[in-house]
Design a protein around this motif. Structure first.
Motif, PDB file in Angstrom:
ATOM      1  N   GLN A  63       0.820  -1.207   0.000  1.00 13.96           N
ATOM      2  CA  GLN A  63       0.000   0.000   0.000  1.00 13.96           C
ATOM      3  C   GLN A  63       0.857   1.260   0.000  1.00 13.96           C
ATOM      4  OE1 GLN A  63      -3.584  -0.484  -0.148  1.00 13.96           O
ATOM      5  NE2 GLN A  63      -2.585  -2.432  -0.666  1.00 13.96           N
ATOM      6  N   SER A  64       1.989   1.189   0.699  1.00 17.84           N
ATOM      7  CA  SER A  64       2.933   2.305   0.707  1.00 17.84           C
ATOM      8  C   SER A  64       4.326   1.762   0.975  1.00 17.84           C
ATOM      9  CB  SER A  64       2.557   3.356   1.758  1.00 17.84           C
ATOM     10  OG  SER A  64       2.718   2.827   3.059  1.00 17.84           O
ATOM     11  N   LEU A  65       5.344   2.530   0.505  1.00 23.05           N
ATOM     12  CA  LEU A  65       6.733   2.104   0.690  1.00 23.05           C
ATOM     13  C   LEU A  65       7.586   3.328   0.962  1.00 23.05           C
ATOM     14  CD1 LEU A  65       8.895  -0.206   0.489  1.00 23.05           C
ATOM     15  CD2 LEU A  65       9.213   0.505  -1.890  1.00 23.05           C
ATOM     16  N   SER A  66       8.396   3.239   2.006  1.00 17.91           N
ATOM     17  CA  SER A  66       9.338   4.305   2.316  1.00 17.91           C
ATOM     18  C   SER A  66      10.750   3.746   2.330  1.00 17.91           C
ATOM     19  CB  SER A  66       9.015   4.949   3.663  1.00 17.91           C
ATOM     20  OG  SER A  66       9.131   3.998   4.711  1.00 17.91           O
ATOM     21  N   VAL A  67      11.738   4.616   2.101  1.00 14.36           N
ATOM     22  CA  VAL A  67      13.126   4.193   2.036  1.00 14.36           C
ATOM     23  C   VAL A  67      13.988   5.110   2.881  1.00 14.36           C
ATOM     24  CG1 VAL A  67      13.439   5.510  -0.104  1.00 14.36           C
ATOM     25  CG2 VAL A  67      15.081   3.734   0.492  1.00 14.36           C
ATOM     26  N   LYS A  81      26.991  -0.023   2.168  1.00 18.08           N
ATOM     27  CA  LYS A  81      25.892   0.764   2.705  1.00 18.08           C
ATOM     28  C   LYS A  81      24.605  -0.054   2.656  1.00 18.08           C
ATOM     29  CE  LYS A  81      28.864   4.123   2.829  1.00 18.08           C
ATOM     30  NZ  LYS A  81      29.484   4.559   4.108  1.00 18.08           N
ATOM     31  N   THR A  82      23.860   0.028   3.751  1.00 13.37           N
ATOM     32  CA  THR A  82      22.598  -0.691   3.844  1.00 13.37           C
ATOM     33  C   THR A  82      21.439   0.288   3.705  1.00 13.37           C
ATOM     34  OG1 THR A  82      23.564  -2.391   5.273  1.00 13.37           O
ATOM     35  CG2 THR A  82      21.168  -2.179   5.289  1.00 13.37           C
ATOM     36  N   ILE A  83      20.522  -0.051   2.822  1.00 12.50           N
ATOM     37  CA  ILE A  83      19.335   0.768   2.581  1.00 12.50           C
ATOM     38  C   ILE A  83      18.141   0.058   3.210  1.00 12.50           C
ATOM     39  CG2 ILE A  83      17.907   1.883   0.834  1.00 12.50           C
ATOM     40  CD1 ILE A  83      20.289   1.575  -1.089  1.00 12.50           C
ATOM     41  N   GLU A  84      17.359   0.782   3.996  1.00 14.26           N
ATOM     42  CA  GLU A  84      16.209   0.190   4.687  1.00 14.26           C
ATOM     43  C   GLU A  84      14.916   0.542   3.955  1.00 14.26           C
ATOM     44  OE1 GLU A  84      13.906   0.968   8.882  1.00 14.26           O
ATOM     45  OE2 GLU A  84      16.075   0.626   8.979  1.00 14.26           O
ATOM     46  N   PHE A  85      14.131  -0.487   3.659  1.00 20.82           N
ATOM     47  CA  PHE A  85      12.844  -0.299   2.991  1.00 20.82           C
ATOM     48  C   PHE A  85      11.735  -0.771   3.929  1.00 20.82           C
ATOM     49  CE2 PHE A  85      16.063  -1.340  -0.199  1.00 20.82           C
ATOM     50  CZ  PHE A  85      15.961  -0.253  -1.069  1.00 20.82           C
ATOM     51  N   THR A  86      10.727   0.041   4.108  1.00 18.14           N
ATOM     52  CA  THR A  86       9.595  -0.322   4.959  1.00 18.14           C
ATOM     53  C   THR A  86       8.318  -0.244   4.150  1.00 18.14           C
ATOM     54  OG1 THR A  86      10.714   0.527   6.932  1.00 18.14           O
ATOM     55  CG2 THR A  86       8.338   0.169   7.080  1.00 18.14           C
TER      56      THR A  86
END
Length: 623
Positions: free
Chosen positions: A188-192, A223-228
């Motif tokens: 429904q939604s995604l943030s980074v 580098k680690t990218i976080e996706f929620t």
């Protein structure tokens, strides 16, 4: 938490008759094998994991210790989901590359790919079938209880589609063409969060934000990218992506010697038309000069050159210096690092600096990847004849420079591995065409003057993993390395696409054409070796005739398991063997997968020299 232990590290290494009987059996239809065991109302899942080989172990992804995706993992996961859907959903990883590979030359622009799918697996335990819903007999599933037919897993994989980026500022972007979603629990939604603590919404209200997202970095490293993601059921799911960032300033600082000069885009004056090319092409190389340091020298003036040539290097992964590569130093072995050795006292020495202190100007030569029109040429695995012509132009250029500088010195040329082939061809070509090479010494180090060998068992296994294991890494290795031009020119035993018959015992037309060209090059009666200089050969072999293994002996074995509820399921097993003795037939590669036919490769060795996999090396009186 167990990760799948299927090992594909084998892929990072480097008239015989193949038995094809078992490999002609088509891949089974898993749905057909299940048909009689399912209830009338049960619908076949869109994504069924047993339709492919679970190298990525997606059933255990998105767990605490297994939740970070790289570009390579994303491609393997995409390939498995594509095959798990009977190629009806998403696209193959090769098709997906069309949307991001064109941008890979720009190391500071990174596209991000997303996979969100509901993945089903058959509820089966191969050790204790009563734990699952079925038993498996005579290639059919038979229901044994009322347990659910499948287990279900929502899989979310998001990754930057570049492994190594370079820049203080890196631009990331999401695109519709790289957003793959077919899930019972859609996003429904995604943030980074790119690691700077600032969260950015990139998907909302069924719309992808495709604007470029610029991120500044002040340190090199992974580098680690976080996706929620917020899913349809209201649950928030977090997953991670990873890439390596290299700051250009840090790279440039590694090379600050004023007596070092770099030359790129050195274009040959002599073209070569490849066996499958329609017109001649002018090749290209690059080199770096480390000028002499004796007698307090402070000038970049070429007086006494020694040329050291890089060898076989598909995709130009091995650069002259770590600073030339986007990879971190610990993952990159440069040409310069090959110049490090330990003396008789165990003291570490730098051959380049030793030679400079003795008055030599050390020239390291690399065969880079370059383009001619729409054609990309992989210099590190290109036609040896074209690379040789590049070197003819280089030697001419260096000799002109020596003359202009008033030096009477001659060239010293050192060719390790394929570099020995390139320099041999170049020097003999110059003698044949009355071009003075002005060379006093040529050193060939472990160069395959009679051909090279990669065990046919290893070649066969890589092909089996590609053809039947759905391995993206195996496909890349097979076609980019084993089937590269230079590999086909040098390998005595060659696994052939399509198999029947394989090119073995020197049977490849490309191999035969190259060695015919090589041996007919140069002065009459020279067998393609330069004559008007001193020649030294160093070979890695046994003077005592001691073999390096046993014919037909197993040299590699791996078992693969994945978690299934509270039990482990063995899903794959692979092993390879050395080629057998002359006249003997042996199975040299075997790939077993759960529910699938056994895939093998067997060969009869008709090479009177024996098994090339174990022979100690041979001598021939050319030097």
């Amino acid at each position: 938490m167990k990760k799948c232990t299927i090992c594909i590290a084998i892929l990072l290494f480097v008239n015989l008759c193949l038995s094809q009987t078992q490999n002609e059996i088509p891949e089974p239809d898993i749905d057909e094998m299940l048909f009689d065991a399912l209830g009338r109302d049960e619908v076949s899942p869109v994504f069924l994991y047993e339709r492919t080989t679970p190298i990525a172990n997606l059933n255990n992804f998105n767990t605490e210790n297994y939740n970070t995706a790289s570009k390579a993992f994303f491609e393997q996961a995409l390939q498995e989901l594509y095959k798990a859907s009977k190629s009806k959903k998403f696209i193959s990883y090769k098709e997906a590359r069309n949307y991001y590979f064109s941008s890979l030359t720009t190391k500071s622009q990174v596209k991000i790919g997303l996979l969100n799918a509901t993945l089903y697996s058959i509820n089966y335990d191969d050790i204790n079938e009563e734990n699952g819903a079925f038993e498996f007999k005579e290639s059919r599933f038979i229901r044994i209880n009322n347990k659910p037919s499948y287990t279900k897993k929502d899989v979310l994989v998001i990754a930057p589609l570049l492994t190594y980026a370079v820049g203080n500022s890196v631009t990331f972007s999401f695109e519709n063409d790289l957003w793959f979603e077919d899930s019972e629990n859609p996003i429904q939604s995604l943030s980074v969060d790119f690691g700077n603590g600032n969260s950015k919404v990139v998907y909302q209200n069924s719309r992808i934000n495709t604007e470029n997202l610029s991120v500044d970095y002040n340190t090199s490293g992974y580098k680690t990218i976080e996706f929620t993601a917020t899913l349809k059921d209201g649950v928030k799911k977090t997953t991670f992506g990873q890439l390596h960032i290299k700051l250009p300033q840090a790279s440039e600082a590694l090379r600050n010697d004023p007596l070092v000069e770099s030359v790129t885009n050195f274009v040959s004056t002599i073209p070569f038309q490849g066996y499958d090319e329609t017109s001649p092409i002018y090749g290209e190389l690059e080199y770096r000069i480390f000028y002499h340091t004796n007698n307090g020298n402070t000038q970049r003036r070429l007086l006494k050159p020694i040329i050291i040539i890089d060898g076989f290097d598909p995709e130009d992964k091995r650069k002259i210096h770590d600073s030339d590569s986007p990879r971190p130093a610990e993952e990159h072995t440069s040409i310069e690092e090959f110049m490090i050795y330990y003396d008789s006292q165990g003291v570490k020495q730098d051959l380049i600096e030793v030679l400079r202190s003795q008055g030599y100007d050390v020239i390291l030569v690399n065969q880079p990847t370059y383009t001619r029109g729409t054609k990309t040429i992989d210099g590190g695995a290109d036609y040896i004849e074209r690379n040789a012509r590049n070197h003819v132009s280089l030697y001419n250029h260096l000799n002109i420079t020596l003359l202009a500088n008033g030096s009477s010195e001659k060239l010293v040329i050192v060719g390790p591995s394929m570099g020995g082939q390139i320099s041999r061809y170049a020097l003999a070509y110059m003698e044949k065409n009355n071009i003075p090479h002005n060379t006093r010494l040529w050193v060939s180090i472990d160069s395959p003057h009679l051909g090279a060998n990669i065990p046919i068992g290893i070649q066969s296994m890589i092909n089996l993993l590609d053809a039947f294991g759905d391995s993206a890494a195996a496909n890349d290795f097979y076609y980019n390395q084993l089937k590269s031009t230079a590999a086909e020119q040098q390998l005595i035993e060659q696994h052939k696409i399509g198999h029947l018959p394989d090119y073995l015992n020197g049977g490849s037309p490309v191999y035969q054409q190259y060695y015919s060209n090589l041996e007919s090059n140069g002065l009459p009666g020279s067998d393609g070796y330069p004559q008007n200089l001193r020649k030294v050969a160093i070979v890695n072999g046994s003077l005592e005739g001691k073999k390096v293994g046993v014919e037909g002996e197993e040299d590699f074995r791996v078992h693969g398991f994945v978690d299934q509820l509270w039990w482990d399921v063995k899903v794959a097993e692979m092993n390879t063997k050395y080629m057998p003795e002359y006249g003997q037939n042996e199975r040299v590669a075997r790939l077993w997968r759960l529910f699938k036919p056994l895939r093998t490769a067997s060969y009869k060795n008709n090479n009177q020299n024996g098994s090339l996999d174990v022979i100690p090396g041979r001598a021939k009186s050319y030097f």
